[in-house]
Design a protein around this motif. Structure first.
Motif, PDB file in Angstrom:
ATOM      1  N   SER A 260       5.134  10.655 188.706  1.00 25.08           N
ATOM      2  CA  SER A 260       5.245   9.355 188.043  1.00 25.08           C
ATOM      3  C   SER A 260       5.669   8.277 189.037  1.00 25.08           C
ATOM      4  CB  SER A 260       6.219   9.427 186.865  1.00 25.08           C
ATOM      5  OG  SER A 260       7.491   9.886 187.259  1.00 25.08           O
TER       6      SER A 260
ATOM      7  N   SER B  94       3.714   4.864 189.847  1.00 28.38           N
ATOM      8  CA  SER B  94       4.356   3.560 189.640  1.00 28.38           C
ATOM      9  C   SER B  94       4.525   2.789 190.942  1.00 28.38           C
ATOM     10  CB  SER B  94       5.716   3.738 188.956  1.00 28.38           C
ATOM     11  OG  SER B  94       6.620   4.440 189.784  1.00 28.38           O
TER      12      SER B  94
ATOM     13  N   PRO C 173      -3.795   5.225 188.590  1.00 32.33           N
ATOM     14  CA  PRO C 173      -3.249   5.807 187.354  1.00 32.33           C
ATOM     15  C   PRO C 173      -4.117   6.893 186.725  1.00 32.33           C
ATOM     16  CG  PRO C 173      -2.960   3.431 187.342  1.00 32.33           C
ATOM     17  CD  PRO C 173      -3.802   3.745 188.546  1.00 32.33           C
TER      18      PRO C 173
ATOM     19  N   ARG D  66      -7.364   0.013 179.355  1.00 28.48           N
ATOM     20  CA  ARG D  66      -6.140   0.066 178.552  1.00 28.48           C
ATOM     21  C   ARG D  66      -5.352   1.339 178.841  1.00 28.48           C
ATOM     22  NH1 ARG D  66      -4.315   2.752 174.423  1.00 28.48           N
ATOM     23  NH2 ARG D  66      -6.302   3.832 174.102  1.00 28.48           N
TER      24      ARG D  66
ATOM     25  N   GLU E 289      -5.395   3.195 181.554  1.00 29.86           N
ATOM     26  CA  GLU E 289      -4.811   3.138 182.898  1.00 29.86           C
ATOM     27  C   GLU E 289      -3.533   2.308 182.903  1.00 29.86           C
ATOM     28  OE1 GLU E 289      -8.031   1.683 185.247  1.00 29.86           O
ATOM     29  OE2 GLU E 289      -9.253   3.481 184.910  1.00 29.86           O
ATOM     30  N   ARG E 290      -3.544   1.193 182.166  1.00 29.79           N
ATOM     31  CA  ARG E 290      -2.336   0.366 182.081  1.00 29.79           C
ATOM     32  C   ARG E 290      -1.216   1.115 181.361  1.00 29.79           C
ATOM     33  NH1 ARG E 290      -6.206  -3.675 180.887  1.00 29.79           N
ATOM     34  NH2 ARG E 290      -5.766  -3.453 178.651  1.00 29.79           N
ATOM     35  N   THR E 291      -1.580   1.879 180.330  1.00 28.50           N
ATOM     36  CA  THR E 291      -0.573   2.627 179.575  1.00 28.50           C
ATOM     37  C   THR E 291       0.053   3.722 180.433  1.00 28.50           C
ATOM     38  OG1 THR E 291      -1.772   2.200 177.508  1.00 28.50           O
ATOM     39  CG2 THR E 291      -0.154   3.986 177.493  1.00 28.50           C
TER      40      THR E 291
ATOM     41  N   LEU F   1       0.299   3.687 183.642  1.00 35.05           N
ATOM     42  CA  LEU F   1       1.142   2.994 184.617  1.00 35.05           C
ATOM     43  C   LEU F   1       2.458   2.549 183.978  1.00 35.05           C
ATOM     44  CD1 LEU F   1       1.400   1.893 187.494  1.00 35.05           C
ATOM     45  CD2 LEU F   1       0.223  -0.180 186.716  1.00 35.05           C
ATOM     46  N   ASP F   2       2.387   2.049 182.749  1.00 37.39           N
ATOM     47  CA  ASP F   2       3.605   1.630 182.050  1.00 37.39           C
ATOM     48  C   ASP F   2       4.558   2.812 181.864  1.00 37.39           C
ATOM     49  OD1 ASP F   2       2.728  -0.973 181.879  1.00 37.39           O
ATOM     50  OD2 ASP F   2       1.988  -0.789 179.812  1.00 37.39           O
ATOM     51  N   HIS F   3       4.020   3.955 181.460  1.00 39.70           N
ATOM     52  CA  HIS F   3       4.860   5.149 181.301  1.00 39.70           C
ATOM     53  C   HIS F   3       5.478   5.551 182.641  1.00 39.70           C
ATOM     54  CE1 HIS F   3       4.220   6.058 177.122  1.00 39.70           C
ATOM     55  NE2 HIS F   3       2.905   6.165 177.241  1.00 39.70           N
TER      56      HIS F   3
ATOM     57  N   HIS G 161       6.229   3.706 185.126  1.00 38.98           N
ATOM     58  CA  HIS G 161       7.279   2.762 185.521  1.00 38.98           C
ATOM     59  C   HIS G 161       8.618   3.077 184.855  1.00 38.98           C
ATOM     60  CE1 HIS G 161       5.335  -0.002 188.190  1.00 38.98           C
ATOM     61  NE2 HIS G 161       4.385  -0.329 187.338  1.00 38.98           N
ATOM     62  N   THR G 162       8.585   3.741 183.701  1.00 37.52           N
ATOM     63  CA  THR G 162       9.838   4.042 183.000  1.00 37.52           C
ATOM     64  C   THR G 162      10.469   5.343 183.468  1.00 37.52           C
ATOM     65  OG1 THR G 162       8.789   5.281 181.187  1.00 37.52           O
ATOM     66  CG2 THR G 162       8.926   2.879 180.957  1.00 37.52           C
TER      67      THR G 162
END
Length: 247
Positions: free
Chosen positions: A149, A153, A159, A205, A207-209, A211-213, A215-216
């Motif tokens: 991850s 990130s 991603p 969408r 790929e962005r999701t 990446l968002d996961h 980042h957390t």
């Protein structure tokens, strides 16, 4: 022959090309990580191989030997974007590593890993992955998940490609709720990756999701805080200023 992280990334990319990814799209996926970071991530990739069910415990001493040889014993300088405390944990483990010597005892039932090397694996997995009471293999899986991850990130793998590698550990420990989000997220990433492969219009969408996961997670959380959040015994809780155990 040792399978390296970059080799696996290349094979997955080739697989996607065979499934219809265009050359132009593949070119857009290219990422160039600093060499030191690639070496660090590759060390954790190989070291956690037995924990995720992809190889024997002999891979752990191999990972240590390869990384120490590559960095020339320089363990004090953190790799790019790796938090100092994470790099320090790895450095502490590797500074104690020694190759197998005549007379060393191997851990029964685990192949060619000495008792000393296995203790270092425990120190690494629990030090980076936390001890949530679910065993060494689950701790190793958390380390693998954090590494992947963070790699996503930090922008060192696309991603879609990274997401596939992130979740693709079917032989690893079960994804139990008590094992923490580094483990439970793998089911979410798998579902996203499967949808990515079947729905071209949804790919941006997804790929962005992913990446968002990513980042957390990654190396954003101290395993000690994760352990505290999941509950520790009184013996494990730090003392307060007056010397009493914190409630």
């Amino acid at each position: 022959m040792h399978v390296l992280l970059l080799d696996v990334e290349g094979r997955v990319l080739e697989q996607f090309l065979n499934e219809g990814l265009t050359f132009a799209e593949a070119d857009g996926w290219r990422r160039f990580a600093p060499v030191h970071r690639d070496l660090f991530d590759n060390f954790l990739f190989i070291a956690t191989t037995p924990a995720v069910g992809e190889g024997t415990w002999a891979r752990f001493p191999t990972a240590c030997t390869m990384y120490l040889s590559a960095v020339g014993g320089d363990l004090q300088r953190p790799p790019p974007l790796i938090p100092p405390e994470v790099a320090a944990t790895v450095a502490e483990v590797l500074s104690q590593f020694r190759r197998t010597q005549p007379g060393d005892k191997f851990v029964e039932g685990l192949g060619r890993i000495t008792e000393h090397q296995y203790q270092l694996a425990e120190q690494l997995f629990y030090g980076l992955g936390g001890d949530l009471g679910d065993g060494l293999w689950a701790a190793g899986l958390r380390v693998y998940s954090k590494m992947m991850s963070a790699r996503i990130s930090d922008g060192f793998v696309h991603p879609a490609l990274g997401g596939h590698l992130w979740h693709d550990v079917p032989a690893g420990p079960p994804h139990l709720p008590d094992s923490g989000r580094d483990v439970t997220i793998l089911d979410t990433i798998e579902a996203l990756s499967q949808t990515w492969r079947t729905s071209r219009t949804e790919r941006p969408r997804i790929e962005r999701t992913i990446l968002d996961h990513a980042h957390t997670l990654g190396w954003t959380e101290d395993p000690g805080r994760a352990l505290e959040r999941h509950g520790a015994s009184d013996a494990e809780r730090p003392p307060t200023g007056d010397g009493l155990t914190a409630l």
